[in-house]
Design an enzyme around this catalytic site. Structure first.
Site: not given
Ligand code: IPE
Ligand code: MG
Length: 215
Positions: A2, A50
């Site tokens: 994350d 996601n």
């Molecule tokens: C993690 O980074 C990648 C995935 C969940 C695919 P994020 O996209 O969640 O990054 P933040 O939470 O917005 O910083």
């Molecule tokens: Mg995230």
């Protein structure tokens, strides 16, 4: 893994750059963990939740998964075997596109001979979906109305060979678990860190690993 978005935002970069940096860091984390004789490393690459992100971001994250499953030369050099957990491709609701399915199958095949660390990538993974399926399969295998056992649930998880988790790592200052291996992390230590995933480095790995033997 994350915090890719926040990592990019702090640098005035688009979120996609953060995901790219995160994929590169994963390659480094794999190398370090293998050198520390970690037996099993499981990473949350993409969740069942996601898919609702903006299409361009999803597309970019998918292409990075193709890249990470394609790092066969490095994986072989580090004696790392790839595994995958996630919604089976033939399950209703599975959204994994064909090119990712192929990359996953190919990576598993190309690293199957390795005897060192097992790197399990969770893609289109959600713990609740996994547990629902395990419960349904357990019930379906019953002749009569007997109780389902914990062993049966365990044996119907996506990767039943995964040992119980020693340490869960959550990056980027979040203090929650978010649908990740809810069954498997029973009794695990948890390492929370403010570091975003692209900044999760060797010192962080060693701090997390210290918890394995801590009381
Ligand atoms: C993690 O980074 C990648 C995935 C969940 C695919 P994020 O996209 O969640 O990054 P933040 O939470 O917005 O910083
Ligand atoms: Mg995230």
């Amino acid at each position: 893994m994350d915090g890719n978005g926040r990592w990019a935002k702090r640098r005035g970069l688009p979120r996609t750059e953060g995901h790219t940096a995160g994929e590169e860091n994963l390659a480094e984390v794999v190398r370090v963990c293998a050198s520390r004789n970690v037996g099993w490393l499981t990473v949350f690459g993409f969740s069942t939740e996601n898919w609702v992100r903006p299409p361009a971001e999803v597309k970019h994250i998918l292409s990075l998964h193709k890249q990470l499953f394609g790092r066969v030369e490095e994986l072989n050099a580090n004696n790392v075997r790839i595994q995958w957990i996630g919604r089976p491709f033939d399950e209703p609701g599975s959204k994994t596109p064909g090119f990712i399915q192929k990359a996953i199958v190919q990576a598993i095949e190309d690293t199957a001979h390795n005897t060192g660390m097992v790197l399990t990538v969770a893609f289109d993974y959600g713990s609740r979906a996994e547990l629902l399926r395990a419960a349904q399969l357990s019930l379906a295998s019953h002749q009569i109305d007997q109780a389902v056992s914990t062993q049966e649930i365990s044996s119907h998880l996506y990767a039943p060979s995964l040992p119980p988790v020693d340490v869960v790592v959550r990056t980027s200052g979040e203090s929650r678990i978010s649908n990740f291996m809810l069954w498997q992390i029973q009794g695990a230590k948890v390492y929370f860190t403010e570091r975003t995933w692209p900044d999760f480095d060797v010192n962080e790995i060693d701090r997390a690993l210290k918890l394995v033997h801590a009381r």
